[in-house]
Design a protein around this motif. Structure first.
Motif, PDB file in Angstrom:
ATOM      1  N   LYS A 194       0.712  -1.096  -0.016  1.00  0.00           N
ATOM      2  CA  LYS A 194       0.024   0.094  -0.060  1.00  0.00           C
ATOM      3  C   LYS A 194       0.773   1.192   0.000  1.00  0.00           C
ATOM      4  O   LYS A 194       0.510   2.335  -0.463  1.00  0.00           O
ATOM      5  CB  LYS A 194      -0.840   0.117   1.070  1.00  0.00           C
ATOM      6  N   GLU A 195       1.970   1.344   0.693  1.00  0.00           N
ATOM      7  CA  GLU A 195       2.806   2.352   0.859  1.00  0.00           C
ATOM      8  C   GLU A 195       3.822   2.552  -0.028  1.00  0.00           C
ATOM      9  O   GLU A 195       4.724   3.536  -0.170  1.00  0.00           O
ATOM     10  CB  GLU A 195       3.370   2.688   2.329  1.00  0.00           C
ATOM     11  N   ASN A 196       4.146   1.614  -0.918  1.00  0.00           N
ATOM     12  CA  ASN A 196       5.265   1.467  -1.896  1.00  0.00           C
ATOM     13  C   ASN A 196       4.711   1.683  -3.394  1.00  0.00           C
ATOM     14  O   ASN A 196       4.298   1.013  -3.950  1.00  0.00           O
ATOM     15  CB  ASN A 196       6.078   0.090  -1.707  1.00  0.00           C
ATOM     16  N   ILE A 197       5.052   3.086  -3.680  1.00  0.00           N
ATOM     17  CA  ILE A 197       4.335   3.559  -5.114  1.00  0.00           C
ATOM     18  C   ILE A 197       5.311   3.056  -6.355  1.00  0.00           C
ATOM     19  O   ILE A 197       4.869   3.525  -7.155  1.00  0.00           O
ATOM     20  CB  ILE A 197       4.498   5.132  -5.090  1.00  0.00           C
ATOM     21  N   LYS A 198       6.477   2.335  -5.877  1.00  0.00           N
ATOM     22  CA  LYS A 198       7.022   1.849  -6.960  1.00  0.00           C
ATOM     23  C   LYS A 198       6.917   0.142  -7.104  1.00  0.00           C
ATOM     24  O   LYS A 198       7.684  -0.512  -7.682  1.00  0.00           O
ATOM     25  CB  LYS A 198       8.732   2.192  -6.762  1.00  0.00           C
ATOM     26  N   SER A 199       6.070  -0.177  -6.006  1.00  0.00           N
ATOM     27  CA  SER A 199       6.240  -1.648  -6.230  1.00  0.00           C
ATOM     28  C   SER A 199       5.478  -2.356  -7.628  1.00  0.00           C
ATOM     29  O   SER A 199       4.570  -1.624  -8.093  1.00  0.00           O
ATOM     30  CB  SER A 199       5.267  -2.251  -4.863  1.00  0.00           C
ATOM     31  N   GLU A 200       5.755  -3.490  -8.212  1.00  0.00           N
ATOM     32  CA  GLU A 200       5.371  -4.034  -9.177  1.00  0.00           C
ATOM     33  C   GLU A 200       5.007  -5.546  -9.115  1.00  0.00           C
ATOM     34  O   GLU A 200       5.634  -6.181  -8.303  1.00  0.00           O
ATOM     35  CB  GLU A 200       6.287  -3.785 -10.309  1.00  0.00           C
ATOM     36  N   PHE A 201       3.806  -5.823  -9.913  1.00  0.00           N
ATOM     37  CA  PHE A 201       3.119  -7.118  -9.658  1.00  0.00           C
ATOM     38  C   PHE A 201       3.479  -8.032 -11.132  1.00  0.00           C
ATOM     39  O   PHE A 201       2.934  -7.335 -12.304  1.00  0.00           O
ATOM     40  CB  PHE A 201       1.700  -7.028  -9.465  1.00  0.00           C
ATOM     41  N   PHE A 202       4.575  -8.634 -11.172  1.00  0.00           N
ATOM     42  CA  PHE A 202       5.007  -9.522 -12.016  1.00  0.00           C
ATOM     43  C   PHE A 202       4.690 -10.878 -12.648  1.00  0.00           C
ATOM     44  O   PHE A 202       4.101 -11.582 -11.618  1.00  0.00           O
ATOM     45  CB  PHE A 202       6.725  -9.423 -12.308  1.00  0.00           C
ATOM     46  N   ILE A 203       4.550 -11.208 -13.590  1.00  0.00           N
ATOM     47  CA  ILE A 203       4.252 -12.527 -14.127  1.00  0.00           C
ATOM     48  C   ILE A 203       4.879 -13.802 -13.518  1.00  0.00           C
ATOM     49  O   ILE A 203       4.448 -14.598 -12.762  1.00  0.00           O
ATOM     50  CB  ILE A 203       4.059 -12.899 -15.477  1.00  0.00           C
ATOM     51  N   PRO A 204       6.038 -13.509 -13.388  1.00  0.00           N
ATOM     52  CA  PRO A 204       6.992 -14.818 -12.573  1.00  0.00           C
ATOM     53  C   PRO A 204       6.875 -14.829 -11.151  1.00  0.00           C
ATOM     54  O   PRO A 204       6.593 -15.912 -10.730  1.00  0.00           O
ATOM     55  CB  PRO A 204       8.494 -14.131 -12.658  1.00  0.00           C
ATOM     56  N   LEU A 205       6.224 -13.668 -10.386  1.00  0.00           N
ATOM     57  CA  LEU A 205       5.751 -13.713  -9.110  1.00  0.00           C
ATOM     58  C   LEU A 205       4.529 -14.834  -9.156  1.00  0.00           C
ATOM     59  O   LEU A 205       4.490 -15.659  -8.139  1.00  0.00           O
ATOM     60  CB  LEU A 205       5.280 -12.471  -8.519  1.00  0.00           C
ATOM     61  N   VAL A 206       3.656 -14.708 -10.006  1.00  0.00           N
ATOM     62  CA  VAL A 206       2.435 -15.355 -10.059  1.00  0.00           C
ATOM     63  C   VAL A 206       2.653 -16.975 -10.336  1.00  0.00           C
ATOM     64  O   VAL A 206       2.472 -17.815  -9.880  1.00  0.00           O
ATOM     65  CB  VAL A 206       1.679 -14.970 -11.378  1.00  0.00           C
TER      66      VAL A 206
END
Length: 301
Positions: free
Chosen positions: A237-249
């Motif tokens: 919530k507080e991390n405005i640079k965080s990214e949600f990537f396919i390898p994580l999935v």
């Protein structure tokens, strides 16, 4: 459900390192974009639809660029990825400018895609063999808990002009992914392939498969991605640079036992434009493929 797979194209990125909008830059002998070769290869591998994920500000440009060429040859749809797509109000942050990443882009297509689908980057050339193997998998092999990615040998996917980021894969004896580690600074040094980062240098063996972001999914994956996305939003919530990537999935599916990812051996030819200096190499490679008859003189006529 249509039995032809869909191609989902991630075209919302900016191309910051390259210094321009490389998704719509011309590389082929008639000014073809790299993406047009992927669409051409997908059509001949039996895909029935292409869905573009774009930002609002490049939507009209993308339609203008691609529709006149491909309309009537394959079904086409456009989906928007924005900083509010699938983001509940309490998680929306006015300070955020960075897109949420590739897995979020896939999630944006949840209401548009109901059949097995492949995911690619708009600015990578993957080669016709890659589309053939993933098309076959999506038509015959895919299951709600069995997905795939096309593996490329690391020595074939480097840039002569700087470091590259690659998802380095570990597999079991059945060619299924055990896990993937994103190495962000890979380059050739003294004839060896070295990944630098976090103060350490790791040598990577030449034939090691890496992900070039060419995935094949059963539509059941959307529910799983949405669940992970909710968890991601809470945690970041507080991390405005965080990214949600396919390898994580992919790693989450494997670790939770909810899914397996087969690594398909189809990645023979790859090239891409990470740096501006890569452009002449791509232009030359495509010209040779046209000259040898691998592609017709003009892709769409």
């Amino acid at each position: 459900m249509q039995n032809k797979p869909t191609l989902l194209v991630l075209a919302a990125g900016m191309g910051s390192r390259y210094g321009g909008n490389k998704q719509i830059d011309g590389f082929g002998p008639n000014g073809e974009t790299i993406l047009e070769y992927s669409i051409y290869d997908a059509i001949r591998a039996g895909f029935g639809k292409v869905v573009f994920i774009v930002r609002q500000e490049i939507l009209e440009l993308a339609k203008e660029k691609f529709l006149p060429k491909i309309e009537g040859k394959i079904e086409v749809d456009f989906v928007l990825q924005s900083l509010t797509s699938f983001v509940p109000e309490e998680f929306q942050n006015p300070d955020r400018v960075k897109p949420y990443g590739t897995a979020h882009a896939v999630l944006c297509a949840k209401d548009t895609i109901k059949e097995p689908f492949a995911v690619i980057n708009a600015d990578d050339f993957y080669g016709k063999e890659a589309f053939e193997v993933i098309g076959k998998f999506l038509s015959n092999g895919v299951q709600p808990n069995l997905h795939a990615m096309v593996g490329y040998a690391i020595q074939n996917v480097l840039s002569e002009h700087g470091t590259v980021s690659r998802g380095v894969c570990s597999m079991n004896a059945s060619n299924q992914l055990i896990g993937m580690v994103e190495r962000t600074a890979i380059a050739k040094e003294n004839g060896k392939i070295i990944a630098n980062g976090d103060g350490e240098s790791i040598e990577i063996a030449e034939g090691t498969p890496v992900s070039m972001n060419f995935w094949g999914f059963h539509p059941a994956v959307f529910q799983q991605i949405e669940k992970m996305w909710d968890e991601f939003l809470l945690a970041n919530k507080e991390n405005i640079k965080s990214e949600f990537f396919i390898p994580l999935v992919a790693n989450n599916l494997i670790e939770s036992g909810e899914g397996a990812v087969e690594v398909l051996q189809g990645g023979k030819t790859w090239f891409g434009v990470t740096y501006t200096e890569d452009k002449p190499i791509v232009i030359d490679s495509l010209k040779k493929m046209h000259d040898s008859g691998e592609y017709p003189a003009n892709l769409w006529h």
